[in-house]
Design a protein around this motif. Structure first.
Motif, PDB file in Angstrom:
ATOM      1  N   UNK A 187       0.863  -1.270  -0.132  1.00 54.55           N
ATOM      2  CA  UNK A 187       0.057   0.058   0.146  1.00 54.55           C
ATOM      3  C   UNK A 187       0.791   1.335   0.093  1.00 54.55           C
ATOM      4  N   UNK A 188       0.240   2.323  -0.403  1.00 51.92           N
ATOM      5  CA  UNK A 188       1.082   3.531  -0.584  1.00 51.92           C
ATOM      6  C   UNK A 188      -0.022   4.529   0.386  1.00 51.92           C
ATOM      7  N   UNK A 189       0.395   5.005   1.702  1.00 55.54           N
ATOM      8  CA  UNK A 189      -0.208   5.757   2.515  1.00 55.54           C
ATOM      9  C   UNK A 189      -0.025   7.272   1.929  1.00 55.54           C
ATOM     10  N   UNK A 190      -1.077   8.004   1.864  1.00 58.62           N
ATOM     11  CA  UNK A 190      -1.035   9.378   1.402  1.00 58.62           C
ATOM     12  C   UNK A 190      -0.783  10.284   2.630  1.00 58.62           C
ATOM     13  N   UNK A 191       0.296  10.448   3.321  1.00 61.99           N
ATOM     14  CA  UNK A 191       0.557  11.144   4.309  1.00 61.99           C
ATOM     15  C   UNK A 191       1.108  12.794   3.813  1.00 61.99           C
ATOM     16  N   UNK A 192      -0.006  13.483   3.438  1.00 62.84           N
ATOM     17  CA  UNK A 192       0.167  14.884   3.099  1.00 62.84           C
ATOM     18  C   UNK A 192      -0.758  15.557   3.697  1.00 62.84           C
ATOM     19  N   UNK A 193      -0.192  17.030   3.965  1.00 60.73           N
ATOM     20  CA  UNK A 193      -1.248  18.015   4.462  1.00 60.73           C
ATOM     21  C   UNK A 193      -1.950  18.648   3.084  1.00 60.73           C
ATOM     22  N   UNK A 194      -3.252  18.542   2.790  1.00 60.37           N
ATOM     23  CA  UNK A 194      -3.735  19.251   1.584  1.00 60.37           C
ATOM     24  C   UNK A 194      -3.504  20.815   1.514  1.00 60.37           C
ATOM     25  N   UNK A 195      -3.202  21.394   0.559  1.00 61.03           N
ATOM     26  CA  UNK A 195      -2.738  22.692   0.432  1.00 61.03           C
ATOM     27  C   UNK A 195      -4.085  23.674   0.701  1.00 61.03           C
ATOM     28  N   UNK A 196      -5.215  23.179   0.219  1.00 61.69           N
ATOM     29  CA  UNK A 196      -6.564  23.795   0.458  1.00 61.69           C
ATOM     30  C   UNK A 196      -7.402  22.851   1.035  1.00 61.69           C
ATOM     31  N   UNK A 197      -8.575  22.677   0.412  1.00 60.17           N
ATOM     32  CA  UNK A 197      -9.435  21.329   1.020  1.00 60.17           C
ATOM     33  C   UNK A 197      -8.982  20.140   0.481  1.00 60.17           C
ATOM     34  N   UNK A 198      -9.285  19.070   1.244  1.00 58.44           N
ATOM     35  CA  UNK A 198      -8.780  17.978   0.774  1.00 58.44           C
ATOM     36  C   UNK A 198      -9.407  17.129  -0.722  1.00 58.44           C
ATOM     37  N   UNK A 199     -10.948  17.463  -0.558  1.00 58.14           N
ATOM     38  CA  UNK A 199     -11.458  16.964  -1.937  1.00 58.14           C
ATOM     39  C   UNK A 199     -10.951  17.859  -3.235  1.00 58.14           C
ATOM     40  N   UNK A 200     -10.529  19.030  -2.798  1.00 61.35           N
ATOM     41  CA  UNK A 200     -10.309  19.945  -4.120  1.00 61.35           C
ATOM     42  C   UNK A 200      -8.912  19.556  -4.414  1.00 61.35           C
ATOM     43  N   UNK A 201      -8.206  18.850  -3.702  1.00 60.75           N
ATOM     44  CA  UNK A 201      -6.723  18.437  -4.042  1.00 60.75           C
ATOM     45  C   UNK A 201      -6.578  17.092  -4.611  1.00 60.75           C
ATOM     46  N   UNK A 202      -7.747  16.533  -4.863  1.00 57.06           N
ATOM     47  CA  UNK A 202      -7.460  14.860  -5.346  1.00 57.06           C
ATOM     48  C   UNK A 202      -7.297  14.795  -6.920  1.00 57.06           C
ATOM     49  N   UNK A 203      -7.305  15.778  -7.449  1.00 59.04           N
ATOM     50  CA  UNK A 203      -7.204  15.581  -8.728  1.00 59.04           C
ATOM     51  C   UNK A 203      -5.933  14.446  -9.125  1.00 59.04           C
ATOM     52  N   UNK A 204      -4.629  14.328  -8.184  1.00 55.96           N
ATOM     53  CA  UNK A 204      -3.805  13.589  -8.576  1.00 55.96           C
ATOM     54  C   UNK A 204      -4.283  12.074  -8.599  1.00 55.96           C
ATOM     55  N   UNK A 205      -5.040  12.001  -7.656  1.00 53.29           N
ATOM     56  CA  UNK A 205      -5.790  10.513  -7.271  1.00 53.29           C
ATOM     57  C   UNK A 205      -6.545  10.223  -8.479  1.00 53.29           C
ATOM     58  N   UNK A 206      -7.354  11.115  -8.962  1.00 53.48           N
ATOM     59  CA  UNK A 206      -8.193  10.730 -10.472  1.00 53.48           C
ATOM     60  C   UNK A 206      -7.351  10.396 -11.309  1.00 53.48           C
ATOM     61  N   UNK A 207      -6.149  11.123 -11.584  1.00 57.04           N
ATOM     62  CA  UNK A 207      -5.306  10.999 -12.750  1.00 57.04           C
ATOM     63  C   UNK A 207      -4.469   9.298 -12.477  1.00 57.04           C
ATOM     64  N   UNK A 208      -4.607   8.783 -11.382  1.00 52.86           N
ATOM     65  CA  UNK A 208      -4.268   7.431 -10.949  1.00 52.86           C
ATOM     66  C   UNK A 208      -5.257   6.358 -11.037  1.00 52.86           C
ATOM     67  N   UNK A 209      -6.630   7.038 -11.508  1.00 53.58           N
ATOM     68  CA  UNK A 209      -7.744   6.211 -11.897  1.00 53.58           C
ATOM     69  C   UNK A 209      -8.656   5.766 -10.701  1.00 53.58           C
ATOM     70  N   UNK A 210      -8.491   6.502  -9.596  1.00 55.39           N
ATOM     71  CA  UNK A 210      -9.301   6.183  -8.262  1.00 55.39           C
ATOM     72  C   UNK A 210     -10.268   7.167  -8.476  1.00 55.39           C
ATOM     73  N   UNK A 211     -11.811   6.724  -8.762  1.00 56.56           N
ATOM     74  CA  UNK A 211     -12.842   7.609  -8.553  1.00 56.56           C
ATOM     75  C   UNK A 211     -13.562   7.910  -7.429  1.00 56.56           C
ATOM     76  N   UNK A 212     -14.565   8.695  -7.248  1.00 61.45           N
ATOM     77  CA  UNK A 212     -15.258   8.917  -5.934  1.00 61.45           C
ATOM     78  C   UNK A 212     -16.289   7.829  -6.006  1.00 61.45           C
ATOM     79  N   UNK A 213     -16.769   7.665  -4.862  1.00 60.35           N
ATOM     80  CA  UNK A 213     -17.771   6.452  -4.581  1.00 60.35           C
ATOM     81  C   UNK A 213     -17.233   5.290  -4.155  1.00 60.35           C
ATOM     82  N   UNK A 214     -18.250   4.496  -3.570  1.00 64.22           N
ATOM     83  CA  UNK A 214     -17.698   3.515  -2.782  1.00 64.22           C
ATOM     84  C   UNK A 214     -17.742   2.019  -3.707  1.00 64.22           C
ATOM     85  N   UNK A 215     -16.969   1.217  -3.573  1.00 68.85           N
ATOM     86  CA  UNK A 215     -16.829  -0.004  -4.340  1.00 68.85           C
ATOM     87  C   UNK A 215     -17.062   0.023  -5.749  1.00 68.85           C
TER      88      UNK A 215
END
Length: 264
Positions: free
Chosen positions: A236-264
């Protein structure tokens, strides 16, 4: 692409701690980690994981008196009984949370303590802890932490941790490779990742030098995460960072890795 764990001590802090589990799941995370669980009953945390279909990746053993500046007990001569009590507390939580690994913080160097005494205390404590965790089927992780973020920290270079792991020669003692700490202390992140890859049990990421999102700063994470894939990393890769602004607003990098909002 590696699997990511949201660090709830640093992400989603717009919400009370127990509400961060739901927020992480809503953003597509399936794993979480955090620094310390001990302000909450283990049953309460287990319910938060279960309600949100999350799994616990990692947390730290009790570090001593955090408010007084202590950052772990493992290297401190004369604190062995306290270390052992902290270990038992961590094991209780790990079993309740079905957490497969614990990070044992090394501690900061007390003024005037000989290096030989520090090393002896550290090796003795880690050996006992690894034996105890092996009894429970758990891994023990050693993480070098850079001395800009944590001045005087005993374990600050990848080579130090690797030498202790190799000296102990215990299969459940693993390296926690934090890309942020490696770059801040030493550099040559990709070279050290390749060199010490066989020892790695867990990874963590953050932008350098400000410890914001991994798409900010001087490290090029698309290359580094691709390198983890190329090396065959299954952890696993832990995301141990402090968001520069809001957490959700800074998740563009995660979307670029293919992880989308929503469960399962």
């Amino acid at each position: 692409m590696p699997r990511f764990a949201a660090n709830l001590s640093m992400m989603f802090t717009e919400r009370p701690f127990l509400d961060r589990f739901s927020a992480a799941a809503d953003q597509g995370f399936q794993w979480v980690e955090y620094l310390f669980p001990y302000d909450f009953a283990p049953e309460e945390l287990a319910r938060a994981l279960e309600r949100n279909a999350l799994r616990q990746a990692l947390f730290n053993m009790p570090p001593g008196d955090w408010a007084a500046g202590e950052r772990g007990l493992a290297c401190l001569p004369g604190r062995e009984k306290e270390f052992d009590a902290a270990l038992e507390k961590a094991v209780l939580y790990a079993k309740a949370l079905n957490c497969p690994r614990l990070h044992v913080m090394a501690g900061t160097i007390p003024a005037g303590t000989p290096a030989t005494a520090l090393q002896a205390a550290y090796l003795g404590n880690i050996h006992r802890a690894a034996e105890r965790l092996a009894d429970e089927g758990l891994e023990l992780c050693l993480e070098p932490i850079n001395r800009y973020s944590m001045p005087g920290y005993f374990l600050h270079e990848q080579e130090q941790a690797a030498a202790y792991i190799q000296r102990l020669d215990m299969p459940n003692v693993r390296l926690q490779f934090d890309f942020f700490h490696c770059q801040m202390e030493q550099g040559d992140v990709s070279g050290r990742l390749r060199r010490f890859f066989p020892l790695i049990g867990h990874c963590q990421i953050a932008g350098v030098p400000d410890r914001h999102e991994p798409d900010q700063g001087e490290l090029h994470y698309p290359y580094l995460l691709g390198l983890l894939d190329a090396l065959g990393y299954q952890g696993l890769v832990g995301c141990e960072y402090t968001p520069a602004a809001g957490t959700e607003e800074g998740l563009g990098w995660l979307r670029a890795c293919g992880v989308r909002p929503g469960r399962g």
